[in-house]
Design a protein around this motif. Structure first.
Motif, PDB file in Angstrom:
ATOM      1  N   ALA A  24       0.981  -1.364  -0.078  1.00  0.00           N
ATOM      2  CA  ALA A  24      -0.128  -0.066   0.105  1.00  0.00           C
ATOM      3  C   ALA A  24       0.826   1.224   0.058  1.00  0.00           C
ATOM      4  CB  ALA A  24      -0.947   0.065   1.146  1.00  0.00           C
ATOM      5  N   LYS A  25       1.972   1.146   0.838  1.00  0.00           N
ATOM      6  CA  LYS A  25       2.797   2.490   0.864  1.00  0.00           C
ATOM      7  C   LYS A  25       3.484   2.534  -0.466  1.00  0.00           C
ATOM      8  CE  LYS A  25       4.193   2.382   5.751  1.00  0.00           C
ATOM      9  NZ  LYS A  25       5.424   2.215   6.665  1.00  0.00           N
ATOM     10  N   ARG A  26       3.880   1.386  -1.100  1.00  0.00           N
ATOM     11  CA  ARG A  26       4.626   1.780  -2.334  1.00  0.00           C
ATOM     12  C   ARG A  26       3.887   2.060  -3.470  1.00  0.00           C
ATOM     13  NH1 ARG A  26       9.323  -3.070  -1.886  1.00  0.00           N
ATOM     14  NH2 ARG A  26      10.215  -2.224  -0.057  1.00  0.00           N
ATOM     15  N   LEU A  27       2.546   1.734  -3.239  1.00  0.00           N
ATOM     16  CA  LEU A  27       1.552   2.057  -4.521  1.00  0.00           C
ATOM     17  C   LEU A  27       0.904   3.222  -4.304  1.00  0.00           C
ATOM     18  CD1 LEU A  27       0.414  -1.784  -4.928  1.00  0.00           C
ATOM     19  CD2 LEU A  27       1.830  -0.363  -6.750  1.00  0.00           C
ATOM     20  N   GLY A  28       1.087   3.797  -3.056  1.00  0.00           N
ATOM     21  CA  GLY A  28       0.086   4.884  -2.744  1.00  0.00           C
ATOM     22  C   GLY A  28      -1.171   4.665  -2.455  1.00  0.00           C
ATOM     23  N   MET A  29      -1.379   3.615  -1.944  1.00  0.00           N
ATOM     24  CA  MET A  29      -2.839   3.254  -1.638  1.00  0.00           C
ATOM     25  C   MET A  29      -3.178   3.236  -0.067  1.00  0.00           C
ATOM     26  SD  MET A  29      -3.150  -0.045  -4.326  1.00  0.00           S
ATOM     27  CE  MET A  29      -4.608  -0.327  -4.401  1.00  0.00           C
ATOM     28  N   ARG A  30      -4.522   2.965   0.266  1.00  0.00           N
ATOM     29  CA  ARG A  30      -4.808   3.032   1.661  1.00  0.00           C
ATOM     30  C   ARG A  30      -4.520   1.339   2.034  1.00  0.00           C
ATOM     31  NH1 ARG A  30     -10.807   3.437   3.446  1.00  0.00           N
ATOM     32  NH2 ARG A  30     -10.548   3.013   5.329  1.00  0.00           N
ATOM     33  N   PHE A  31      -4.261   1.017   3.492  1.00  0.00           N
ATOM     34  CA  PHE A  31      -4.400  -0.276   3.747  1.00  0.00           C
ATOM     35  C   PHE A  31      -5.716  -0.572   4.627  1.00  0.00           C
ATOM     36  CE2 PHE A  31      -3.357  -3.463   6.925  1.00  0.00           C
ATOM     37  CZ  PHE A  31      -3.074  -4.446   6.044  1.00  0.00           C
ATOM     38  N   VAL A  32      -6.332  -1.709   4.496  1.00  0.00           N
ATOM     39  CA  VAL A  32      -7.527  -2.062   5.523  1.00  0.00           C
ATOM     40  C   VAL A  32      -7.210  -3.414   5.851  1.00  0.00           C
ATOM     41  CG1 VAL A  32      -9.855  -2.145   5.456  1.00  0.00           C
ATOM     42  CG2 VAL A  32      -8.882  -0.529   3.976  1.00  0.00           C
ATOM     43  N   ASP A  33      -7.169  -3.681   7.229  1.00  0.00           N
ATOM     44  CA  ASP A  33      -6.944  -4.911   7.948  1.00  0.00           C
ATOM     45  C   ASP A  33      -8.425  -5.122   8.609  1.00  0.00           C
ATOM     46  OD1 ASP A  33      -6.937  -7.054   9.912  1.00  0.00           O
ATOM     47  OD2 ASP A  33      -4.589  -6.573   9.916  1.00  0.00           O
ATOM     48  N   THR A  34      -9.106  -6.220   7.805  1.00  0.00           N
ATOM     49  CA  THR A  34     -10.622  -6.316   8.237  1.00  0.00           C
ATOM     50  C   THR A  34     -10.801  -6.855   9.448  1.00  0.00           C
ATOM     51  OG1 THR A  34     -10.751  -8.385   7.061  1.00  0.00           O
ATOM     52  CG2 THR A  34     -11.238  -6.467   5.663  1.00  0.00           C
ATOM     53  N   ASP A  35      -9.701  -7.851   9.769  1.00  0.00           N
ATOM     54  CA  ASP A  35      -9.953  -8.149  11.474  1.00  0.00           C
ATOM     55  C   ASP A  35      -9.833  -7.044  12.414  1.00  0.00           C
ATOM     56  OD1 ASP A  35      -9.825 -10.809  10.549  1.00  0.00           O
ATOM     57  OD2 ASP A  35      -7.803 -11.054  11.154  1.00  0.00           O
ATOM     58  N   LEU A  36      -9.325  -5.895  12.234  1.00  0.00           N
ATOM     59  CA  LEU A  36      -9.088  -4.815  12.977  1.00  0.00           C
ATOM     60  C   LEU A  36     -10.492  -4.108  12.880  1.00  0.00           C
ATOM     61  CD1 LEU A  36      -5.575  -3.187  12.480  1.00  0.00           C
ATOM     62  CD2 LEU A  36      -6.443  -4.609  14.201  1.00  0.00           C
ATOM     63  N   LEU A  37     -11.265  -4.080  11.503  1.00  0.00           N
ATOM     64  CA  LEU A  37     -12.368  -3.675  11.526  1.00  0.00           C
ATOM     65  C   LEU A  37     -13.578  -4.332  12.247  1.00  0.00           C
ATOM     66  CD1 LEU A  37     -12.820  -2.679   7.571  1.00  0.00           C
ATOM     67  CD2 LEU A  37     -12.569  -0.881   9.381  1.00  0.00           C
ATOM     68  N   ILE A  38     -13.343  -5.741  12.434  1.00  0.00           N
ATOM     69  CA  ILE A  38     -14.434  -6.603  12.843  1.00  0.00           C
ATOM     70  C   ILE A  38     -14.269  -5.968  14.493  1.00  0.00           C
ATOM     71  CG2 ILE A  38     -14.848  -8.639  13.685  1.00  0.00           C
ATOM     72  CD1 ILE A  38     -14.009  -9.464  10.663  1.00  0.00           C
ATOM     73  N   GLN A  39     -13.005  -6.101  15.051  1.00  0.00           N
ATOM     74  CA  GLN A  39     -12.815  -5.830  16.514  1.00  0.00           C
ATOM     75  C   GLN A  39     -13.515  -4.474  16.799  1.00  0.00           C
ATOM     76  OE1 GLN A  39      -8.781  -8.357  17.482  1.00  0.00           O
ATOM     77  NE2 GLN A  39      -8.560  -6.110  17.263  1.00  0.00           N
ATOM     78  N   GLU A  72     -12.062   2.128  -2.166  1.00  0.00           N
ATOM     79  CA  GLU A  72     -11.432   2.239  -3.453  1.00  0.00           C
ATOM     80  C   GLU A  72      -9.995   2.614  -3.151  1.00  0.00           C
ATOM     81  OE1 GLU A  72     -13.123   5.232  -6.109  1.00  0.00           O
ATOM     82  OE2 GLU A  72     -15.172   4.288  -5.906  1.00  0.00           O
ATOM     83  N   ASN A  73      -9.093   2.037  -4.297  1.00  0.00           N
ATOM     84  CA  ASN A  73      -7.488   2.303  -4.113  1.00  0.00           C
ATOM     85  C   ASN A  73      -7.147   1.935  -2.790  1.00  0.00           C
ATOM     86  OD1 ASN A  73      -5.340   3.284  -5.464  1.00  0.00           O
ATOM     87  ND2 ASN A  73      -5.361   5.178  -4.072  1.00  0.00           N
ATOM     88  N   SER A  74      -7.393   0.854  -2.368  1.00  0.00           N
ATOM     89  CA  SER A  74      -6.929   0.273  -1.169  1.00  0.00           C
ATOM     90  C   SER A  74      -6.527  -1.329  -1.323  1.00  0.00           C
ATOM     91  CB  SER A  74      -8.190   0.044  -0.243  1.00  0.00           C
ATOM     92  OG  SER A  74      -8.748   1.357   0.201  1.00  0.00           O
ATOM     93  N   VAL A  75      -5.435  -1.583  -0.127  1.00  0.00           N
ATOM     94  CA  VAL A  75      -5.121  -2.803  -0.093  1.00  0.00           C
ATOM     95  C   VAL A  75      -5.842  -3.423   0.948  1.00  0.00           C
ATOM     96  CG1 VAL A  75      -2.905  -4.216   0.388  1.00  0.00           C
ATOM     97  CG2 VAL A  75      -2.698  -2.476  -1.145  1.00  0.00           C
ATOM     98  N   ILE A  76      -6.581  -4.779   0.871  1.00  0.00           N
ATOM     99  CA  ILE A  76      -7.266  -5.054   1.987  1.00  0.00           C
ATOM    100  C   ILE A  76      -6.555  -6.649   2.388  1.00  0.00           C
ATOM    101  CG2 ILE A  76      -9.628  -5.926   2.435  1.00  0.00           C
ATOM    102  CD1 ILE A  76     -10.335  -4.252   0.046  1.00  0.00           C
ATOM    103  N   ALA A  77      -6.677  -6.771   3.695  1.00  0.00           N
ATOM    104  CA  ALA A  77      -6.094  -7.903   4.175  1.00  0.00           C
ATOM    105  C   ALA A  77      -7.142  -8.495   5.287  1.00  0.00           C
ATOM    106  CB  ALA A  77      -4.810  -7.557   4.808  1.00  0.00           C
ATOM    107  N   PRO A  78      -8.050  -9.436   4.580  1.00  0.00           N
ATOM    108  CA  PRO A  78      -8.977 -10.001   5.520  1.00  0.00           C
ATOM    109  C   PRO A  78      -8.182 -11.239   6.356  1.00  0.00           C
ATOM    110  CG  PRO A  78      -9.306 -10.931   3.298  1.00  0.00           C
ATOM    111  CD  PRO A  78      -8.001  -9.880   3.435  1.00  0.00           C
ATOM    112  N   GLY A  79      -8.968 -11.767   7.362  1.00  0.00           N
ATOM    113  CA  GLY A  79      -8.640 -12.959   8.022  1.00  0.00           C
ATOM    114  C   GLY A  79      -8.658 -14.093   6.829  1.00  0.00           C
TER     115      GLY A  79
END
Length: 167
Positions: A24-39, A72-79
């Motif tokens: 995400a940093k190298r591509l200028g994108m947002r990072f979303v960890d969905t485990d953190l969203l769940i919590q 949009e424009n995000s890297v998403i890491a789900p569980g």
């Protein structure tokens, strides 16, 4: 919604969050960890949700949070268990490119000494190897791209991910 997200799937300890943040940093994108969203949405830790709601209750919450994710424009890491949620996975395929970070069972076993402590949801009587084999079929089913990271360092895996995404 534009299909410009990148979604990493794979077993726990393959580096979805680590690789996701750097990509995400190298591509200028947002990072979303969905485990953190769940919590955040549930107001409790993942293991507390599993203890209180059971495995099926947790999977229902995980499915809801992931299928409702609008970014949009995000890297998403789900569980790792998100692949049990067909609705969430169909949603991810609509909003982005699903990349399966694949590692062998032996590699995962070395990285995760105690699956339950790591928050891995095992059904009653299920071995970690059975869980691995069950999930691999689902990861392969949903993946748009597969990156085999056995024998690669984190940096090499990130390089491979970035070269695949840019092509």
């Amino acid at each position: 919604m534009k299909k410009n997200n990148i979604i990493f799937i794979g077993m726990p300890a393959v580096g979805k969050s680590t690789i996701g943040v750097v990509a995400a940093k190298r591509l200028g994108m947002r990072f979303v960890d969905t485990d953190l969203l769940i919590q955040e949405q549930e107001g409790r830790l993942l293991h507390e949700i599993i203890e209180e709601a059971g495995e099926d209750g947790f999977l229902a919450i995980e499915n809801r949070v992931n299928r409702e994710l609008q970014v949009e424009n995000s890297v998403i890491a789900p569980g790792g268990s998100v692949v049990y949620s067909d609705e969430a996975m169909r949603h991810f395929k609509e909003i982005g490119t699903v990349i399966y970070l694949r590692v062998s069972y032996d590699t995962i076993r070395r990285r995760i000494r105690n699956p339950r402590q790591r928050g891995v949801v095992l059904r009653e009587g299920q071995s970690f190897q059975e869980l691995y084999e069950e999930r691999v079929k689902l990861f392969e089913k949903y993946a748009d791209i597969t990156i085999d990271e056995d024998q690669l360092s984190i940096e090499e895996t990130i390089g491979k991910v970035l070269s695949v995404i840019k092509n």
